[in-house]
Scaffold this active site. Structure first.
Site, PDB file in Angstrom:
ATOM      1  N   SER A   8       0.849  -1.191   0.000  1.00 17.40           N
ATOM      2  CA  SER A   8       0.000   0.000   0.000  1.00 17.40           C
ATOM      3  C   SER A   8       0.884   1.240   0.000  1.00 17.40           C
ATOM      4  CB  SER A   8      -0.926  -0.033   1.225  1.00 17.40           C
ATOM      5  OG  SER A   8      -1.936   0.952   1.109  1.00 17.40           O
ATOM      6  N   ASN A   9       0.336   2.382   0.363  1.00 16.62           N
ATOM      7  CA  ASN A   9       1.103   3.625   0.406  1.00 16.62           C
ATOM      8  C   ASN A   9       0.519   4.538   1.480  1.00 16.62           C
ATOM      9  OD1 ASN A   9      -0.984   5.436  -0.865  1.00 16.62           O
ATOM     10  ND2 ASN A   9      -0.750   3.912  -2.488  1.00 16.62           N
ATOM     11  N   HIS A  10       1.128   5.711   1.634  1.00 18.92           N
ATOM     12  CA  HIS A  10       0.787   6.586   2.762  1.00 18.92           C
ATOM     13  C   HIS A  10      -0.355   7.557   2.485  1.00 18.92           C
ATOM     14  CE1 HIS A  10       3.788   5.351   5.584  1.00 18.92           C
ATOM     15  NE2 HIS A  10       4.755   5.484   4.697  1.00 18.92           N
TER      16      HIS A  10
ATOM     17  N   ALA B 175      -4.578   7.235  -4.567  1.00 17.84           N
ATOM     18  CA  ALA B 175      -3.199   6.804  -4.821  1.00 17.84           C
ATOM     19  C   ALA B 175      -3.254   5.289  -4.997  1.00 17.84           C
ATOM     20  CB  ALA B 175      -2.304   7.189  -3.653  1.00 17.84           C
TER      21      ALA B 175
END
Ligand code: CTP
Length: 216
Positions: free
Chosen positions: A28-30, A94
């Site tokens: 995943s990402n922030h 995102a």
């Protein structure tokens, strides 16, 4: 003022996607989801019917918005396609570009799993898919870009590559991911417009009113 977007359906993606490796691990990402949620709320405040397709975030559901919670990029694409037709599509999420080729139903053990060479496959590009939709392309398709340099040129190239109408380019040389402020370059077909660093809620209100003018 309050009904500038009345009668319009606006479809927004927000947050990260989460691509499972096994029941306890994921890629995943922030992304915090703040900018996408703020845009959904700002469009609803102008009277639009808003569908927000959101990956996992820590945010409360915005009121006055239909929210569909998803985890993976493929789920996000299916939810977006299921919510068409829309007058406007705004891809703020995102989306993880890659996912594990297979996700295991059982927790992988370090000795068995080849984490050092986890096979990945590319996720669908939701923005590009919707911008190229044969039957139901929304009249206005807006993408986001995160750039640290050459923001104008890179955003313009991204606009062409994705087939969208506008790109909202974030200058991510600061603390945009997770932060509350955003500095924006709005890239349209014929022009590029700098918006000074401002709270994400203000950026959202400005974008919602730009959309209302474009549709008027
Ligand atoms: N996007 C999408 N589906 C993907 C990847 C991206 O819908 N699988 C959308 C995002 O929501 C955003 C835009 O495409 O609107 C961002 O494009 P991307 O190519 O991911 O740009 P960056 O995140 O800026 O990354 P880079 O330029 O490094 O590729």
């Amino acid at each position: 003022m309050a009904d500038l977007l009345a009668g319009r359906h606006i479809l927004v993606t927000a947050g990260p996607t989460r691509e499972p490796i096994d029941p306890v691990r994921y890629i995943s990402n922030h992304s915090s989801g703040k900018q996408g949620y703020a845009i959904a709320a700002a469009c609803a405040a102008l009277g639009a019917r808003v569908t927000l397709v959101a990956g996992p975030t820590a945010l409360d559901d915005p009121s006055g918005v239909t929210i569909i919670h998803v985890e993976t990029a493929r789920d996000m694409l299916a939810a977006v396609e299921g919510a068409l037709p829309a007058d406007v599509f705004i891809a703020v999420a995102a989306v993880a570009d890659w996912r594990p080729a297979e996700s295991s139903d059982r927790k992988l053990k370090l000795d068995k799993a080849a984490f050092s060479s986890l096979p990945l496959v590319e996720n669908p590009d939701i923005l590009k898919t919707i911008a190229a939709h044969h039957d139901s392309r929304p009249g206005l398709v807006i993408g986001f870009a995160a750039e640290t340099h050459d923001v104008d040129a890179l955003a313009r190239a991204k606009r062409d590559r994705k087939g969208c109408d506008w790109i909202v380019a974030n200058d991510v040389s600061g603390d945009v991911m997770g932060g509350s402020d955003n500095a924006v370059l709005l890239v349209t077909k014929d022009a590029s417009e700098h918006w000074a660093r401002a709270p994400k809620t203000e950026v959202a209100e400005k974008l919602a009113s730009r959309i209302a003018s474009a549709l008027a």
